[in-house]
Enzyme design. Structure first.
Site, PDB file in Angstrom:
ATOM      1  N   GLY A  61       0.830  -1.200   0.000  1.00 51.14           N
ATOM      2  CA  GLY A  61       0.000   0.000   0.000  1.00 51.14           C
ATOM      3  C   GLY A  61       0.867   1.254   0.000  1.00 51.14           C
ATOM      4  N   SER A  62       0.403   2.288   0.663  1.00 49.51           N
ATOM      5  CA  SER A  62       1.049   3.597   0.552  1.00 49.51           C
ATOM      6  C   SER A  62       2.383   3.728   1.272  1.00 49.51           C
ATOM      7  CB  SER A  62       0.096   4.689   1.052  1.00 49.51           C
ATOM      8  OG  SER A  62      -1.012   4.784   0.170  1.00 49.51           O
ATOM      9  N   VAL A  63       2.794   2.749   2.086  1.00 49.46           N
ATOM     10  CA  VAL A  63       4.150   2.826   2.652  1.00 49.46           C
ATOM     11  C   VAL A  63       5.184   2.684   1.532  1.00 49.46           C
ATOM     12  CG1 VAL A  63       3.544   2.030   4.972  1.00 49.46           C
ATOM     13  CG2 VAL A  63       4.151   0.349   3.224  1.00 49.46           C
TER      14      VAL A  63
END
Length: 664
Positions: A409-411
């Site tokens: 995801g956004s990490v």
């Protein structure tokens, strides 16, 4: 005259040939053939070389099975029987011959070697004379006489213990109660009371009591019980014929908190033994079944002491070979057991994983998988119902989640930003116009759109990270192109096996075989997958001037090794680090809930959607990775599954914040 001479020459050749054909075998040639068969362990064929007298004392079946069994039981390898033919041998004209031979072999107890004398007897068989070996039991081993038996005596090594960085015990050698009954003194009523207390069925107890070795008055062991379970022990002892004794067992003080990391031990199975025989394992060994107990088994196990004994028929014994016991080695980890426990307790049964590292040295400080199970119960023995409950549990407590791959995801966005900055496709100050909550490159994408939560325009790199803008990073990936993006990710260790003590699944880039897949990969979706240890390592450049530090798990490993030098330039690393601080510090940052006035954190949130196609409702995994901005000695990452409808990434944000609050 010439014809006569020629005729005589031919006659002489024929006579010589006939003489050669009828020549009797020599005893040394015959013995050489016997030795060759012995070296190949062709025991059935060796029997054909035995003298009549030898065959009267042993049958072919007995001869073959005796050698085969002894060599198998003693794990004989590297067999070398040597016989050097004498240059001058006048024994062929006699009725008997005698030769010396040497034997050397490897066994379970070390090297066995000896010199022995062999006698051969000339005998007639099928109207032909030949030489036969006057075999006796001394051919097996010189000290062995008729009627003697071979036995093995073993001394089990003490298994090495597993300790954390501070010497706290993660796996130690302790004691448990072994509960049993006295044969002949139990009836069905007692069995009916004992069975539920031991989590056994009456049939299982009856089976134990009916074993062939059981006799009246003997103690029959039934089940092991933890030393902590004093109430149950008291109930069992009150039942009269029930007895207990203390026996050695592996103990795991941190129980569920470290179960997947440390694992547990158990008796070796037949299949496991077959694979390990060459390494000195025996059917009586206890070996690691999971976790580091399994990974480091050879180091922890040690080597059994073994003595090969010839038990004399007349009494007494002779030691044929002996290998002294070597205890296993202790293993010290970089793990901080109390931090491990704190992270596990903070997850409170949530499905997911957490890990912690010193980002300056690479030392792994915690590796958590949740939910979990008690490895002490695994050593004692799960009941059928307990094991079935673990296997059927929808949360899968037996799964080791910190070694598995997940969509980040956004990490992922901090990594995408690093690649774009290095390749020159991202200008950090450029304000990119992005209108609306969804975007697609053009109509060729059909009904597929990249969506975002925070709506605003224009967007530069700082805002894209602070507000976690999917569209910005989807466009950034498209600018990089498939090859450029993949090349940049490989500089962060993707697609490369991480040389780490605990085997981890290798982080994958995926195919990125379409524009949509490439765009999705830019914000951690698509086919991008990472394990949590790699995620920790991939954030270390932002604290180490762009160098990516290699994760370690053993205390004696070199710390502070650079895994990827200049994964990103020091300038770009500093730029992203400043933005990671704003993600927590700015009021609009996605991780602002983790802000602490006296303990500033930098970090990145992420929510990975798990669904088959756009438009359908899927599950969500929430991520958060963070470190102390001013003193980056602790980097913590956490992933919690099924956070949809519960705040998404804010679920791990609160948990990670609590870990830092309790640990600062």
């Amino acid at each position: 005259m010439r014809r006569v001479a020629r005729f005589m020459f031919v006659v002489l050749l024929v006579v010589a040939a006939l003489a050669g054909c009828s020549k009797e075998p020599t005893p040394q040639d015959r013995f050489s053939e016997y030795i060759a068969l012995w070296n190949k362990q062709k025991f059935d064929k060796m029997y054909d070389y035995l003298s009549k007298d030898a065959k009267q004392h042993i049958t072919k079946e007995e001869f073959t099975s005796r050698y085969t069994k002894i060599y198998k039981d003693l794990q004989i390898t590297d067999l070398k029987i040597n016989f050097k033919k004498p240059k001058e041998d006048k024994q062929a004209d006699k009725e008997q011959a005698q030769y010396s031979f040497t034997a050397k072999m490897s066994s379970i107890a070390g090297t066995i070697q000896f010199t022995q004398q062999a006698k051969l007897q000339k005998e007639e068989k099928d109207d032909k004379k030949n030489w036969y070996v006057d075999w006796h039991t001394g051919f097996i081993f010189p000290k062995m006489k008729e009627g003697d038996k071979i036995s093995l005596s073993t001394v089990a090594p003490t298994r090495g213990e597993i300790l954390d960085r501070n010497g706290n015990e993660l796996a130690v050698n302790g004691q448990v109660y072994e509960v049993g009954v006295v044969a002949g003194k139990v009836d069905e009523a007692i069995i009916a009371q004992v069975a539920p207390l031991l989590k056994m069925t009456p049939e299982q107890i009856q089976k134990a009591l009916s074993a062939s070795w059981v006799k009246p008055e003997l103690f029959v062991p039934l089940k092991k019980v933890s030393m902590d379970d004093q109430e149950r022990i008291a109930q069992l002892i009150a039942l009269g014929p029930v007895q207990t004794r203390k026996v050695g067992a592996r103990i795991y003080p941190y129980k569920e908190a470290s179960a997947q990391l440390i694992g547990y031990v158990g008796l070796i199975t037949a299949d496991e033994l077959e694979k390990r025989k060459a390494k000195g394992y025996t059917s009586r060994d206890v070996i690691g079944k999971r976790g580091l107990e399994q990974v480091l088994d050879e180091q922890l196990k040690g080597t059994s002491g073994v003595k090969i004994i010839i038990k004399k028929k007349a009494g007494g014994e002779e030691v044929l070979a002996e290998k002294l016991v070597e205890n296993g080695q202790n293993v010290k980890l970089t793990i901080d057991a109390e931090l491990q426990l704190a992270a596990f307790n903070e997850m409170n049964g949530e499905v997911g994983t957490a890990a912690a590292m010193n980002p300056m040295t690479g030392e792994t400080l915690a590796l958590v998988s949740s939910p979990s199970f008690d490895p002490n119960q695994a050593v004692i023995g799960f009941s059928a119902d307990e094991w079935k409950a673990l296997q059927d549990d929808v949360k899968k407590p037996l799964t080791t989640r910190f070694k598995q791959l997940y969509a980040p995801g956004s990490v992922m966005k901090a990594i995408t930003a690093s690649v774009g900055l290095e390749k020159g496709t991202i200008n950090p100050v450029e304000a990119v116009p992005i209108l609306g909550p969804k975007w697609q490159k053009d109509q060729s994408w059909g009904g597929y759109f990249v969506t975002r939560v925070h709506v605003g325009s224009p967007i530069n790199l700082e805002k894209a990270l602070v507000f976690s803008d999917n569209i910005y990073f989807a466009q950034a990936a498209l600018k990089l192109g498939k090859e450029g993006f993949a090349d940049g990710l490989k500089k962060f260790g993707f697609e490369e096996e991480l040389k780490y003590t605990y085997p981890l699944e290798t982080s994958q880039i995926g195919k990125m075989d379409s524009e949509i897949s490439l765009a999705d990969s830019g914000y951690g979706q698509g086919q991008i997958q990472m394990n949590i240890v790699h995620l920790l390592a991939s954030y270390t450049p932002f604290m180490n001037n762009g160098n990516m530090i290699k994760p370690t798990l053993l205390a004696d490993e070199q710390q502070g090794q650079v895994w990827k030098e200049a994964a990103v330039s020091s300038e770009h690393a500093a730029l992203i680090a400043a933005d990671l601080r704003k993600i927590v510090g700015d009021a609009g940052g996605t991780a602002h809930a983790a802000e602490m006035a006296d303990y500033p954190l930098s970090g990145k949130t992420g929510t990975a959607e798990i669904k088959k196609k756009q438009g359908e409702t899927g599950s969500e995994n929430g991520w958060f990775i963070a470190y102390n901005t001013n003193s980056p000695s602790l980097l913590v990452a956490m992933m919690v599954e099924n956070v949809q409808g519960r705040g998404g990434s804010q679920v791990p944000v609160k948990m990670v914040k609590n870990i830092f609050m309790n640990w600062k």
